[in-house]
Enzyme design. Structure first.
Site, PDB file in Angstrom:
ATOM      1  N   ARG A  33       0.832  -1.222   0.000  1.00  0.00           N
ATOM      2  CA  ARG A  33       0.000   0.000   0.000  1.00  0.00           C
ATOM      3  C   ARG A  33       0.860   1.262   0.000  1.00  0.00           C
ATOM      4  O   ARG A  33       0.454   2.296  -0.528  1.00  0.00           O
ATOM      5  CB  ARG A  33      -0.964  -0.033   1.200  1.00  0.00           C
ATOM      6  CG  ARG A  33      -2.066   1.050   1.139  1.00  0.00           C
ATOM      7  CD  ARG A  33      -3.121   0.792   2.201  1.00  0.00           C
ATOM      8  NE  ARG A  33      -4.240   1.720   2.169  1.00  0.00           N
ATOM      9  CZ  ARG A  33      -4.426   2.717   3.036  1.00  0.00           C
ATOM     10  NH1 ARG A  33      -3.569   2.901   4.026  1.00  0.00           N
ATOM     11  NH2 ARG A  33      -5.462   3.521   2.930  1.00  0.00           N
ATOM     12  N   ILE A  59      -7.235   7.514  -0.954  1.00  0.00           N
ATOM     13  CA  ILE A  59      -7.111   6.054  -1.047  1.00  0.00           C
ATOM     14  C   ILE A  59      -7.990   5.548   0.087  1.00  0.00           C
ATOM     15  O   ILE A  59      -7.895   6.018   1.221  1.00  0.00           O
ATOM     16  CB  ILE A  59      -5.640   5.586  -0.915  1.00  0.00           C
ATOM     17  CG1 ILE A  59      -5.522   4.058  -0.940  1.00  0.00           C
ATOM     18  CG2 ILE A  59      -4.963   6.117   0.337  1.00  0.00           C
ATOM     19  CD1 ILE A  59      -4.062   3.547  -1.024  1.00  0.00           C
ATOM     20  N   SER A  60      -8.893   4.616  -0.212  1.00  0.00           N
ATOM     21  CA  SER A  60      -9.863   4.158   0.782  1.00  0.00           C
ATOM     22  C   SER A  60      -9.177   3.470   1.955  1.00  0.00           C
ATOM     23  O   SER A  60      -8.067   2.946   1.842  1.00  0.00           O
ATOM     24  CB  SER A  60     -10.851   3.182   0.153  1.00  0.00           C
ATOM     25  OG  SER A  60     -11.499   3.779  -0.932  1.00  0.00           O
ATOM     26  N   GLN A  61      -9.906   3.450   3.068  1.00  0.00           N
ATOM     27  CA  GLN A  61      -9.446   2.752   4.265  1.00  0.00           C
ATOM     28  C   GLN A  61      -9.295   1.251   3.934  1.00  0.00           C
ATOM     29  O   GLN A  61     -10.178   0.679   3.284  1.00  0.00           O
ATOM     30  CB  GLN A  61     -10.531   2.949   5.325  1.00  0.00           C
ATOM     31  CG  GLN A  61     -10.208   2.416   6.673  1.00  0.00           C
ATOM     32  CD  GLN A  61     -11.449   2.368   7.561  1.00  0.00           C
ATOM     33  OE1 GLN A  61     -12.542   2.768   7.142  1.00  0.00           O
ATOM     34  NE2 GLN A  61     -11.271   1.884   8.756  1.00  0.00           N
ATOM     35  N   PRO A  62      -8.210   0.608   4.371  1.00  0.00           N
ATOM     36  CA  PRO A  62      -8.019  -0.812   4.056  1.00  0.00           C
ATOM     37  C   PRO A  62      -9.212  -1.692   4.443  1.00  0.00           C
ATOM     38  O   PRO A  62      -9.576  -2.606   3.707  1.00  0.00           O
ATOM     39  CB  PRO A  62      -6.769  -1.191   4.862  1.00  0.00           C
ATOM     40  CG  PRO A  62      -6.004   0.084   4.938  1.00  0.00           C
ATOM     41  CD  PRO A  62      -7.026   1.173   5.042  1.00  0.00           C
TER      42      PRO A  62
END
Ligand code: SAH
Length: 211
Positions: A33, A59-62
């Site tokens: 990431r 970038i979206s939360q994992p």
């Protein structure tokens, strides 16, 4: 820098939050990431939070990436997926570990170009990225087994509905600014069946393209 230990901690965190699919967890462990964000915030890459990627996008939360991917992978025999909102390409790279073909559309040209170059450098050959308006989907490669929309919309664009296969699935955050509900929409003989997944916060799905 970004140690295996912090990546391992993220995976433990995702398991604690309820992610169960081993192949999805494996993909999140595999994809670096930190490679998808600016050097200056790379040390935050394995924290379970959204991060800026420029152009007022994130970038979206994992956890959300894992949840959406899990929802896609629960559908049997999924091999061709369309993503709307490539952003930095992280979700794209995760999907590329798990399905045969990933097609992804991004409306901001600079983000699209950067994502394409990252995907190439990672050697992911089963991904095609297009700069364009995702509201139109990507007709050329339809039908898709599933569509994943990584920006929020109050209603799912008709083009996307028409480009999923007969028993296709759409995973999408529904709603306007603030909080949205992440749902899974399944096409059935009686129409679209909605399953609630989680409350989420996404940037909006916008019409048109820009630099
Ligand atoms: N999938 C990304 C999330 C990116 S944020 C990740 O892995 O983290 C959402 C992205 O959707 C932004 O880059 C935004 O520019 C893009 N987007 C918004 N509306 C769009 C549209 N109509 N077509 C394509 N992309 C769109």
């Amino acid at each position: 820098m970004t140690s295996d230990r912090s990546r391992g901690r993220l995976i433990e965190n995702l398991i604690a939050e309820g992610i169960k699919d081993e192949s999805v967890l494996g993909a999140l462990e595999e994809v670096p990431r930190h490679f998808f964000v600016e050097e200056s915030i790379a040390h935050l890459a394995y924290e379970n939070r959204a991060l800026p990627i420029g152009k007022r996008q994130t970038i979206s939360q994992p956890f959300v990436v894992a949840l959406m991917t899990e929802a896609i992978m629960k559908k049997p025999n999924v091999s061709k997926v369309l993503e709307i909102g490539t952003g930095c390409g992280y979700q794209t790279a995760i999907l590329a570990q798990l399905v045969e073909h990933v097609f992804s559309v991004e409306r901001i040209e600079s983000l699209s170009l950067a994502a394409r170059s990252r995907i190439r450098r990672l050697g992911l050959e089963n991904v095609r990225i297009r700069f364009g308006d995702g509201l139109e989907g990507w007709e050329e490669h339809a039908p898709y087994d599933a569509v994943i929309v990584t920006a929020a919309t109050s209603s799912v664009p008709e083009a996307l509905k028409s480009q999923v296969g007969e028993d296709g699935r759409i995973v999408v955050p529904l709603g306007r600014a603030g909080f949205q509900k992440l749902v899974c929409l399944d096409q059935t003989v009686d129409g679209w069946k909605e399953t609630y997944l989680e409350s989420v916060t996404f940037v909006p799905l916008l019409a048109g393209t820009t630099q």
